[in-house]
Motif scaffolding. Structure first.
Motif, PDB file in Angstrom:
ATOM      1  N   HIS A  39     -28.541  15.186  22.116  1.00 59.85           N
ATOM      2  CA  HIS A  39     -29.753  14.547  22.001  1.00 59.85           C
ATOM      3  C   HIS A  39     -30.512  15.192  23.002  1.00 59.85           C
ATOM      4  N   ASP A  40     -31.740  15.680  23.027  1.00 63.71           N
ATOM      5  CA  ASP A  40     -32.645  16.201  24.255  1.00 63.71           C
ATOM      6  C   ASP A  40     -31.782  16.978  25.093  1.00 63.71           C
ATOM      7  N   GLY A  41     -31.113  17.939  24.466  1.00 61.23           N
ATOM      8  CA  GLY A  41     -30.190  18.969  25.206  1.00 61.23           C
ATOM      9  C   GLY A  41     -29.034  18.672  26.031  1.00 61.23           C
ATOM     10  N   ASN A  42     -28.687  17.245  25.663  1.00 57.94           N
ATOM     11  CA  ASN A  42     -27.536  16.569  26.045  1.00 57.94           C
ATOM     12  C   ASN A  42     -26.310  16.116  25.347  1.00 57.94           C
ATOM     13  N   MET A  43     -25.123  16.581  25.616  1.00 57.96           N
ATOM     14  CA  MET A  43     -24.113  15.817  24.953  1.00 57.96           C
ATOM     15  C   MET A  43     -24.042  14.327  25.226  1.00 57.96           C
ATOM     16  N   LYS A  44     -23.759  13.545  24.501  1.00 57.37           N
ATOM     17  CA  LYS A  44     -23.656  12.138  24.939  1.00 57.37           C
ATOM     18  C   LYS A  44     -22.434  11.335  24.156  1.00 57.37           C
ATOM     19  N   VAL A  45     -22.193  10.303  24.771  1.00 55.44           N
ATOM     20  CA  VAL A  45     -20.903   9.312  24.112  1.00 55.44           C
ATOM     21  C   VAL A  45     -21.396   8.100  24.300  1.00 55.44           C
ATOM     22  N   LEU A  46     -20.909   7.448  23.296  1.00 63.51           N
ATOM     23  CA  LEU A  46     -21.527   5.977  22.952  1.00 63.51           C
ATOM     24  C   LEU A  46     -20.531   5.060  23.827  1.00 63.51           C
ATOM     25  N   LEU A  47     -21.119   4.104  24.505  1.00 61.74           N
ATOM     26  CA  LEU A  47     -20.182   3.088  25.066  1.00 61.74           C
ATOM     27  C   LEU A  47     -20.902   1.848  24.847  1.00 61.74           C
ATOM     28  N   ASN A  48     -19.886   0.839  25.206  1.00 60.93           N
ATOM     29  CA  ASN A  48     -20.367  -0.619  25.151  1.00 60.93           C
ATOM     30  C   ASN A  48     -19.846  -1.439  26.073  1.00 60.93           C
ATOM     31  N   LYS A  49     -20.355  -2.644  26.488  1.00 60.20           N
ATOM     32  CA  LYS A  49     -20.129  -3.453  27.602  1.00 60.20           C
ATOM     33  C   LYS A  49     -20.395  -5.009  26.902  1.00 60.20           C
ATOM     34  N   PHE A  50     -19.337  -5.747  27.258  1.00 59.69           N
ATOM     35  CA  PHE A  50     -19.409  -7.306  27.140  1.00 59.69           C
ATOM     36  C   PHE A  50     -20.188  -8.047  28.186  1.00 59.69           C
ATOM     37  N   SER A  51     -21.041  -8.904  27.991  1.00 57.10           N
ATOM     38  CA  SER A  51     -21.605  -9.537  29.002  1.00 57.10           C
ATOM     39  C   SER A  51     -20.784 -10.507  29.900  1.00 57.10           C
ATOM     40  N   TYR A  52     -19.584 -10.660  29.283  1.00 57.04           N
ATOM     41  CA  TYR A  52     -18.834 -11.317  30.327  1.00 57.04           C
ATOM     42  C   TYR A  52     -17.745 -10.597  30.991  1.00 57.04           C
ATOM     43  N   TYR A  53     -18.074  -9.306  31.028  1.00 59.21           N
ATOM     44  CA  TYR A  53     -17.171  -8.294  31.951  1.00 59.21           C
ATOM     45  C   TYR A  53     -18.127  -7.161  32.546  1.00 59.21           C
ATOM     46  N   THR A  54     -17.673  -6.544  33.455  1.00 60.53           N
ATOM     47  CA  THR A  54     -18.709  -5.853  34.199  1.00 60.53           C
ATOM     48  C   THR A  54     -18.586  -4.143  33.764  1.00 60.53           C
ATOM     49  N   GLN A  55     -17.460  -3.673  33.178  1.00 60.20           N
ATOM     50  CA  GLN A  55     -17.319  -2.277  33.053  1.00 60.20           C
ATOM     51  C   GLN A  55     -17.549  -1.899  31.507  1.00 60.20           C
ATOM     52  N   TRP A  56     -18.173  -0.713  31.600  1.00 56.63           N
ATOM     53  CA  TRP A  56     -18.306  -0.285  30.144  1.00 56.63           C
ATOM     54  C   TRP A  56     -17.166   0.400  29.517  1.00 56.63           C
ATOM     55  N   MET A  57     -16.963   0.506  28.132  1.00 54.23           N
ATOM     56  CA  MET A  57     -15.806   0.856  27.625  1.00 54.23           C
ATOM     57  C   MET A  57     -16.169   1.717  26.316  1.00 54.23           C
ATOM     58  N   LEU A  58     -15.130   2.453  25.811  1.00 54.12           N
ATOM     59  CA  LEU A  58     -15.166   3.069  24.505  1.00 54.12           C
ATOM     60  C   LEU A  58     -15.222   2.098  23.571  1.00 54.12           C
ATOM     61  N   PRO A  59     -15.866   2.279  22.602  1.00 51.32           N
ATOM     62  CA  PRO A  59     -15.917   1.230  21.199  1.00 51.32           C
ATOM     63  C   PRO A  59     -14.729   1.435  20.665  1.00 51.32           C
ATOM     64  N   GLY A  60     -13.836   0.223  20.559  1.00 48.08           N
ATOM     65  CA  GLY A  60     -12.673   0.111  19.937  1.00 48.08           C
ATOM     66  C   GLY A  60     -12.387  -0.919  19.170  1.00 48.08           C
ATOM     67  N   GLY A  61     -11.241  -1.215  18.675  1.00 49.40           N
ATOM     68  CA  GLY A  61     -10.875  -2.571  17.993  1.00 49.40           C
ATOM     69  C   GLY A  61      -9.483  -2.613  17.873  1.00 49.40           C
ATOM     70  N   PHE A  62      -8.947  -3.905  17.100  1.00 46.83           N
ATOM     71  CA  PHE A  62      -7.513  -4.123  16.842  1.00 46.83           C
ATOM     72  C   PHE A  62      -7.294  -3.865  15.571  1.00 46.83           C
ATOM     73  N   VAL A  63      -6.025  -3.662  15.084  1.00 54.61           N
ATOM     74  CA  VAL A  63      -5.522  -3.434  13.861  1.00 54.61           C
ATOM     75  C   VAL A  63      -5.022  -4.728  13.395  1.00 54.61           C
ATOM     76  N   GLY A  64      -5.810  -4.864  11.906  1.00 50.70           N
ATOM     77  CA  GLY A  64      -5.063  -6.066  11.144  1.00 50.70           C
ATOM     78  C   GLY A  64      -3.895  -5.656  10.498  1.00 50.70           C
TER      79      GLY A  64
END
Length: 266
Positions: A39-64
């Motif tokens: 977007h707008d001439g830049n490659m981007k990566v989507l990150l998320n951060k939980f309010s109870y933790y300070t660091q950003w992280m890659l979107p992930g999850g656990f396997v059922g």
């Protein structure tokens, strides 16, 4: 700095990590998704951060327990972007025995009321995890981000990625390396660009992944000679006052190049 930051209060299944019943999970296995956009001439990566933790992280999850890892990755991608049937590929397994930073996980538990050391030690989040890495290529304008009340989600320019949770910086670098290798044998861009785009936009994607500058005229000549894109009778002024020609992909030839190989940059 993050761009297009989202903090809405919509919820989605499985968002409250610390409330998940560990007995419903395949123990010690997770998925992490590197979601690329442009977007707008830049490659981007989507990150998320939980309010109870300070660091950003890659979107992930656990396997059922009754879920394949591919299905888990599809679920994560849909929950984070609202998209289905997009380009999503498994690229590496991250299994270093030190990759799970237990003090980081313990901090999350403490902040959510697990002060008792024995309760923390027994929690499923405190075990070692092997993560299966996936990367996704999405069209930025089609992403519909949804969050819940205890998290933020934002796009980051690749040049502005912060220090991430656990080994997520390593996962991101491995995803970029995989894309770099892929570019030597297969085209890229169709999944990231809109239907109509400038040659500059496409070249920026290649330069970002390859981490080097490409000759503008030579790049365009090779792309047109390969027949992967064709010039439209339309122009754009997106990259300055000078009109820039717009192009579009020849989907049939692009898909053939995906199958047969792509050596345009040699």
């Amino acid at each position: 700095m993050p761009t297009d930051k989202h903090t809405s209060k919509k919820s989605y299944a499985g968002s409250k990590v610390l409330q998940i019943d560990g007995d419903s999970l395949q123990q010690g296995v997770s998925v992490d998704c590197v979601i690329f956009g442009f977007h707008d001439g830049n490659m981007k990566v989507l990150l998320n951060k939980f309010s109870y933790y300070t660091q950003w992280m890659l979107p992930g999850g656990f396997v059922g327990k009754e879920e394949s890892i591919d299905t888990a990755a599809d679920r994560v991608l849909k929950n984070r972007t609202g998209l289905e049937n997009v380009y999503l590929k498994q690229f590496h397994t991250f299994g270093d025995w030190k990759r799970t930073k237990l003090p980081e996980n313990e901090e999350m538990l403490i902040l959510r009321g697990f002060e008792n050391p024995k309760d923390r030690e027994k929690h499923w989040l405190m075990q070692r995890f092997v993560s299966i890495g996936y990367y996704a290529l999405v069209e930025y304008s089609k992403v519909k981000i949804e969050t819940n009340e205890d998290e933020e989600i934002a796009w980051f320019d690749l040049k502005d990625i912060p220090e991430l949770y656990s080994d997520h910086n390593e996962i991101l670098e491995k995803a970029l390396y995989t894309l770099r290798i892929r570019l030597s044998i297969s085209p890229i861009g169709y999944e990231l660009l809109p239907e109509k785009f400038t040659m500059t936009e496409m070249r920026i994607i290649f330069e970002t992944i390859l981490q080097k500058k490409l000759d503008r005229r030579n790049f365009q000549r090779k792309m047109l000679a390969a027949g992967l894109v064709y010039k439209l009778d339309e122009v754009s002024k997106k990259f300055g006052v000078k009109d820039s020609a717009l192009f579009s992909f020849d989907k049939e030839k692009y898909e053939k190049a995906l199958t047969d190989g792509f050596l345009i940059l040699e």
